[in-house]
Design a protein around this motif. Structure first.
Motif, PDB file in Angstrom:
ATOM      1  N   GLU A  51      -2.108 -11.506   3.896  1.00 25.42           N
ATOM      2  CA  GLU A  51      -1.551 -10.481   3.149  1.00 25.42           C
ATOM      3  C   GLU A  51      -1.295  -9.310   4.186  1.00 25.42           C
ATOM      4  OE1 GLU A  51      -4.680  -8.924   0.273  1.00 25.42           O
ATOM      5  OE2 GLU A  51      -4.415 -10.773  -0.714  1.00 25.42           O
ATOM      6  N   GLN A  52      -2.128  -9.221   5.398  1.00 26.16           N
ATOM      7  CA  GLN A  52      -1.726  -8.197   6.408  1.00 26.16           C
ATOM      8  C   GLN A  52      -0.287  -8.266   6.695  1.00 26.16           C
ATOM      9  OE1 GLN A  52      -4.336  -9.033   9.679  1.00 26.16           O
ATOM     10  NE2 GLN A  52      -5.719  -7.419   8.979  1.00 26.16           N
ATOM     11  N   GLY A  53       0.375  -9.692   6.641  1.00 23.75           N
ATOM     12  CA  GLY A  53       1.722  -9.866   7.202  1.00 23.75           C
ATOM     13  C   GLY A  53       2.656  -9.110   6.254  1.00 23.75           C
ATOM     14  N   HIS A  54       2.287  -8.909   5.001  1.00 26.76           N
ATOM     15  CA  HIS A  54       3.176  -8.647   3.911  1.00 26.76           C
ATOM     16  C   HIS A  54       2.924  -7.105   3.433  1.00 26.76           C
ATOM     17  CE1 HIS A  54       4.668 -12.573   3.844  1.00 26.76           C
ATOM     18  NE2 HIS A  54       3.403 -13.200   3.927  1.00 26.76           N
ATOM     19  N   GLN A  55       2.001  -6.513   3.637  1.00 21.68           N
ATOM     20  CA  GLN A  55       1.849  -5.129   3.024  1.00 21.68           C
ATOM     21  C   GLN A  55       2.753  -4.309   4.142  1.00 21.68           C
ATOM     22  OE1 GLN A  55      -2.336  -4.430   3.692  1.00 21.68           O
ATOM     23  NE2 GLN A  55      -2.880  -5.522   1.813  1.00 21.68           N
ATOM     24  N   GLU A  56       2.910  -3.239   3.466  1.00 23.95           N
ATOM     25  CA  GLU A  56       3.689  -2.144   3.957  1.00 23.95           C
ATOM     26  C   GLU A  56       2.786  -0.941   4.005  1.00 23.95           C
ATOM     27  OE1 GLU A  56       8.112  -3.463   2.626  1.00 23.95           O
ATOM     28  OE2 GLU A  56       7.378  -1.217   2.171  1.00 23.95           O
ATOM     29  N   ILE A  57       2.643  -0.088   5.068  1.00 24.25           N
ATOM     30  CA  ILE A  57       2.008   1.005   5.100  1.00 24.25           C
ATOM     31  C   ILE A  57       2.988   2.161   5.289  1.00 24.25           C
ATOM     32  CG2 ILE A  57       0.322   2.413   6.548  1.00 24.25           C
ATOM     33  CD1 ILE A  57      -0.603  -0.339   7.925  1.00 24.25           C
ATOM     34  N   HIS A  58       2.685   3.022   4.170  1.00 27.90           N
ATOM     35  CA  HIS A  58       3.582   4.240   3.748  1.00 27.90           C
ATOM     36  C   HIS A  58       2.841   5.493   4.281  1.00 27.90           C
ATOM     37  CE1 HIS A  58       6.372   1.734   1.808  1.00 27.90           C
ATOM     38  NE2 HIS A  58       5.565   1.156   1.224  1.00 27.90           N
ATOM     39  N   GLU A  59       1.637   5.414   5.076  1.00 25.27           N
ATOM     40  CA  GLU A  59       0.967   6.463   5.572  1.00 25.27           C
ATOM     41  C   GLU A  59       2.050   7.230   6.840  1.00 25.27           C
ATOM     42  OE1 GLU A  59      -1.563   7.599   4.161  1.00 25.27           O
ATOM     43  OE2 GLU A  59      -1.562   6.216   2.773  1.00 25.27           O
ATOM     44  N   HIS A  60       1.012   8.084   7.259  1.00 24.48           N
ATOM     45  CA  HIS A  60       1.689   9.028   8.265  1.00 24.48           C
ATOM     46  C   HIS A  60       1.791   7.928   9.553  1.00 24.48           C
ATOM     47  CE1 HIS A  60       0.967  11.654  11.908  1.00 24.48           C
ATOM     48  NE2 HIS A  60       1.502  12.612  10.907  1.00 24.48           N
ATOM     49  N   ALA A  61       2.872   8.322  10.443  1.00 23.63           N
ATOM     50  CA  ALA A  61       3.226   7.301  11.563  1.00 23.63           C
ATOM     51  C   ALA A  61       2.086   7.125  12.490  1.00 23.63           C
ATOM     52  CB  ALA A  61       4.361   8.005  12.317  1.00 23.63           C
ATOM     53  N   LEU A  62       1.089   7.997  12.780  1.00 21.63           N
ATOM     54  CA  LEU A  62       0.106   7.849  13.551  1.00 21.63           C
ATOM     55  C   LEU A  62      -0.897   6.944  12.914  1.00 21.63           C
ATOM     56  CD1 LEU A  62      -0.272   9.190  16.427  1.00 21.63           C
ATOM     57  CD2 LEU A  62      -1.973  10.985  15.270  1.00 21.63           C
ATOM     58  N   LEU A  63      -1.153   6.998  11.677  1.00 21.54           N
ATOM     59  CA  LEU A  63      -2.062   5.844  11.137  1.00 21.54           C
ATOM     60  C   LEU A  63      -1.393   4.530  11.345  1.00 21.54           C
ATOM     61  CD1 LEU A  63      -4.533   5.131   9.394  1.00 21.54           C
ATOM     62  CD2 LEU A  63      -3.188   5.728   7.512  1.00 21.54           C
ATOM     63  N   THR A  64       0.103   4.465  10.921  1.00 21.77           N
ATOM     64  CA  THR A  64       0.768   3.272  11.135  1.00 21.77           C
ATOM     65  C   THR A  64       0.565   2.565  12.380  1.00 21.77           C
ATOM     66  OG1 THR A  64       2.131   3.851   9.586  1.00 21.77           O
ATOM     67  CG2 THR A  64       2.870   1.984  10.919  1.00 21.77           C
ATOM     68  N   GLN A  65       0.658   3.420  13.634  1.00 29.50           N
ATOM     69  CA  GLN A  65       0.789   2.823  14.676  1.00 29.50           C
ATOM     70  C   GLN A  65      -0.898   2.467  15.229  1.00 29.50           C
ATOM     71  OE1 GLN A  65       1.387   6.319  17.592  1.00 29.50           O
ATOM     72  NE2 GLN A  65       1.906   4.590  19.195  1.00 29.50           N
ATOM     73  N   GLU A  66      -1.943   3.346  14.828  1.00 29.63           N
ATOM     74  CA  GLU A  66      -3.383   2.907  14.929  1.00 29.63           C
ATOM     75  C   GLU A  66      -3.365   1.497  14.197  1.00 29.63           C
ATOM     76  OE1 GLU A  66      -7.136   3.013  16.326  1.00 29.63           O
ATOM     77  OE2 GLU A  66      -5.231   3.951  17.034  1.00 29.63           O
ATOM     78  N   MET A  67      -2.838   1.501  13.028  1.00 34.98           N
ATOM     79  CA  MET A  67      -3.275   0.044  12.321  1.00 34.98           C
ATOM     80  C   MET A  67      -2.728  -1.110  13.223  1.00 34.98           C
ATOM     81  SD  MET A  67      -5.299   0.773   9.846  1.00 34.98           S
ATOM     82  CE  MET A  67      -4.788  -0.733   8.606  1.00 34.98           C
ATOM     83  N   ALA A  68      -1.419  -0.913  13.523  1.00 35.05           N
ATOM     84  CA  ALA A  68      -0.868  -1.808  14.406  1.00 35.05           C
ATOM     85  C   ALA A  68      -1.690  -2.161  15.522  1.00 35.05           C
ATOM     86  CB  ALA A  68       0.580  -1.264  14.543  1.00 35.05           C
ATOM     87  N   ARG A  69      -2.167  -1.355  16.117  1.00 31.78           N
ATOM     88  CA  ARG A  69      -2.748  -1.660  17.434  1.00 31.78           C
ATOM     89  C   ARG A  69      -4.260  -2.425  16.997  1.00 31.78           C
ATOM     90  NH1 ARG A  69      -7.141   0.382  19.917  1.00 31.78           N
ATOM     91  NH2 ARG A  69      -7.220   2.463  19.035  1.00 31.78           N
ATOM     92  N   LEU A  70      -4.874  -1.916  15.890  1.00 28.75           N
ATOM     93  CA  LEU A  70      -5.989  -2.613  15.572  1.00 28.75           C
ATOM     94  C   LEU A  70      -5.647  -4.231  15.127  1.00 28.75           C
ATOM     95  CD1 LEU A  70      -8.044   0.169  13.562  1.00 28.75           C
ATOM     96  CD2 LEU A  70      -8.595  -0.940  15.987  1.00 28.75           C
TER      97      LEU A  70
END
Length: 177
Positions: A51-70
């Motif tokens: 599911e991680q590979g298919h979910q899209e995050i529509h949040e703030h760019a900073l949150l997206t960047q942090e999630m990608a890092r984690l």
């Protein structure tokens, strides 16, 4: 051997590392409980990874960047643990199998006889060096009936098979380059 032995429409057919672990008689309730708990953990982990590979995050760019890092850190950790486990546990050779939620068919490679009781270990995800363990009884040459799974594990297995089936259909519809 055709799919006429399978009573479900949703199956996985392909090559998977597989091994047969024989038992002299039926597994005890404690053994089944341990197998079911491990299977539930494995199927849940695979579901989360897929599911991680298919979910899209529509949040703030900073949150997206942090999630990608984690996400990258978790992927690295999983990769290292998988390699470490693979060094200590020999992953069996891949067999041509068809898996449904109630039966397993194989073309060759498992040394079993009709009536044998055991556990089929299938390594169903390349990123996880842990097998799905399916208690089974060999009912016919090249066919074993799966039994002893809890309703939760049965449901998790059916969902996994459905995702694989859906992915295979999507890949078959993509134009070849």
């Amino acid at each position: 051997m055709g799919n006429d032995h399978l009573d479900e429409a949703i199956c996985f057919t392909g090559l998977l590392p597989a091994a047969w672990i024989p038992h002299s008689d039926s597994l005890s309730a404690v053994e089944l409980a341990v197998i079911n708990e491990r299977n539930l953990t494995l199927l849940t982990a695979i579901s989360v990874l897929e599911e991680q590979g298919h979910q899209e995050i529509h949040e703030h760019a900073l949150l997206t960047q942090e999630m990608a890092r984690l996400d990258a850190k978790v992927d690295l950790l999983l990769s290292l643990v998988t390699r470490l486990l693979a060094e200590y546990k020999v992953i069996p050779p891949a067999l041509d199998i068809t898996l449904s939620s109630r039966n397993l068919l194989w073309r060759e490679g498992l040394s079993v006889a009709v009536g044998d009781v055991g556990v089929v270990e299938l390594f169903i995800h390349p990123g996880i060096a842990a097998p799905l363990s399916l208690p089974a009884t060999v009912e016919d040459e090249g066919r074993a009936a799966i039994h002893g799974l809890t309703a939760q594990v049965q449901s998790g297995l059916e969902k996994y098979l459905f995702r694989q089936h859906r992915r295979a259909i999507a890949e078959s519809r993509q134009p070849r380059v």
